[in-house]
Design a protein around this motif. Structure first.
Motif, PDB file in Angstrom:
ATOM      1  N   GLU A 134       0.752  -1.149  -0.003  1.00 52.48           N
ATOM      2  CA  GLU A 134       0.013  -0.001  -0.076  1.00 52.48           C
ATOM      3  C   GLU A 134       0.739   1.378  -0.049  1.00 52.48           C
ATOM      4  N   LYS A 135       1.882   1.349   0.751  1.00 53.16           N
ATOM      5  CA  LYS A 135       2.739   2.463   0.545  1.00 53.16           C
ATOM      6  C   LYS A 135       3.797   2.509  -0.123  1.00 53.16           C
ATOM      7  N   ALA A 171       6.399   2.357  -8.357  1.00 51.25           N
ATOM      8  CA  ALA A 171       5.616   1.029  -7.999  1.00 51.25           C
ATOM      9  C   ALA A 171       4.710   0.517  -8.935  1.00 51.25           C
ATOM     10  N   VAL A 172       4.575  -0.345  -9.232  1.00 50.25           N
ATOM     11  CA  VAL A 172       3.555  -0.949 -10.232  1.00 50.25           C
ATOM     12  C   VAL A 172       2.856  -2.295  -9.864  1.00 50.25           C
ATOM     13  N   PRO A 173       1.698  -2.666  -9.977  1.00 53.27           N
ATOM     14  CA  PRO A 173       1.398  -3.953  -9.657  1.00 53.27           C
ATOM     15  C   PRO A 173       2.165  -5.116 -10.191  1.00 53.27           C
ATOM     16  N   ALA A 186      10.689   0.958  -1.694  1.00 53.10           N
ATOM     17  CA  ALA A 186      11.096   2.117  -1.379  1.00 53.10           C
ATOM     18  C   ALA A 186       9.810   2.999  -1.218  1.00 53.10           C
ATOM     19  N   VAL A 187       9.945   4.112  -0.177  1.00 54.86           N
ATOM     20  CA  VAL A 187       8.957   5.084  -0.002  1.00 54.86           C
ATOM     21  C   VAL A 187       9.613   6.381  -0.257  1.00 54.86           C
ATOM     22  N   ARG A 188       9.126   6.995  -1.213  1.00 53.03           N
ATOM     23  CA  ARG A 188       9.645   8.541  -1.553  1.00 53.03           C
ATOM     24  C   ARG A 188       9.136   9.509  -0.665  1.00 53.03           C
TER      25      ARG A 188
END
Length: 364
Positions: A61-62, A94-96, A120-122
């Motif tokens: 999700e994130k 991020a993609v499915p 990663a989360v930007r």
């Protein structure tokens, strides 16, 4: 006053909720991302692949980005086709999953690679919160597909030149080779051998299809085979009709050069319904025996006429016949050339990856 009195607590409550959301958001940002696991590679081609892995629902999700680290697997056999100036790491949104990876690297066909991933989360300041690197997974890219060979064939068509008549196929070797063929072990049969790795790195016949190599190119002035050879001073000659006739399927297999001005075309001759024919039918473009720019058989129009055999004049043809050939079907003679031109041998020769004439827009 009532309205003001009621409004103040409400504002305090809303402020408290916003504060709680901010703290939760900061808490989520500080929560470590789990390490990607169960890496799977699928739908591998000569220049692309799809990759997927397991993530927790929270990470799915994130996560905003994926980091992919790709490198050629180190080996003693150095891959000359890998471009040196290509970055090994890819940052992708991020993609499915599974995610297709192509076009970001000049992937080479039939080459072993190692790959690892991070999630990663930007963050607002542009930095990334990242997971640990996953385990390293190895995979090997594939051969040229039919569409890639068709691109090669289209390029080869433009280099073939006009057709010249010929009457024999020939095979040059050293005396030791023919002594072995005549030995009790072989009984006079030239047996098929596995195709080496010369030519295009992605040719489907390399290291997979067995055959006996022949030539058919002739000299412009004499119409006969050349007097010199890079493969040996003895020459086996066989009438063209023994190998090229209506019971034979003709396939295009490769087009390449070795840092030289002249180019090679590899063709496969396989008897109809043979193992070689079965192998080639789904992997190589089939050519019309009577109408192609490289090697043709024209049936006689009248009973008293002979078939017409022609070869391309501006490329060097390498003909792989997929069945054993007995020496009794032809003759073995000494060639008259005084030098062997060893620099022209194509044994395990590497294709020039920079040539604009014989390369296509996929892995070399």
């Amino acid at each position: 006053e009532w309205r003001n009195a009621c409004a103040c607590p409400l504002l305090n409550i809303n402020g408290g909720i916003r504060g709680m959301l901010q703290s939760v958001s900061l808490f989520d940002m500080d929560t470590p991302l789990s390490t990607p696991c169960n890496i799977q590679i699928c739908e591998v081609t000569c220049d692309s692949f799809r990759i997927m892995w397991d993530m927790t629902p929270e990470d799915t999700e994130k996560a905003t980005h994926f980091f992919i680290d790709l490198s050629r697997k180190e080996s003693r056999d150095h891959n000359r086709f890998k471009h040196r100036d290509v970055p090994t790491k890819l940052v992708a949104k991020a993609v499915p999953l599974p995610m297709a990876v192509r076009g970001h690297w000049f992937l080479s066909p039939r080459t072993e690679y190692c790959v690892a991933v991070q999630t990663a989360v930007r963050q607002p300041d542009g930095d990334y919160q990242v997971s640990e690197w996953s385990q390293v997974v190895e995979f090997c890219t594939g051969d040229y597909a039919m569409e890639h060979l068709q691109q090669l064939l289209d390029k080869a068509n433009g280099s073939a030149g006009r057709l010249l008549k010929f009457s024999v196929f020939y095979r040059n070797q050293h005396p030791e080779y023919f002594d072995y063929v005549r030995s009790e072990e072989c009984g006079g049969l030239m047996r098929p051998a596995l195709k080496d790795s010369s030519g295009s790195h992605g040719s489907p016949i390399n290291g997979k299809l067995q055959g006996v190599f022949f030539s058919c190119n002739t000299e412009f002035d004499t119409g006969l085979p050349p007097n010199d050879s890079p493969y040996g001073p003895l020459r086996f000659q066989i009438p063209a009709g023994q190998l090229l006739n209506p019971n034979i399927c003709l396939y295009f297999a490769d087009f390449y050069c070795m840092y030289t001005a002249y180019h090679y075309v590899v063709l496969v001759l396989a008897p109809v319904g043979s193992e070689g024919d079965t192998f080639c039918r789904t992997r190589l473009p089939m050519l019309d025996l009577a109408s192609n720019p490289f090697l043709t058989y024209i049936a006689p129009e009248r009973p008293e006429e002979e078939p017409l055999y022609c070869h391309a004049s501006d490329v060097i043809l390498e003909i792989l016949f997929t069945e054993p050939v007995h020496l009794d079907r032809g003759t073995v003679e000494q060639i008259s050339g005084h030098h062997q031109l060893m620099s022209l041998t194509t044994a395990n020769a590497k294709k020039d990856p920079s040539c604009k004439v014989c390369n296509i827009s996929v892995g070399r």
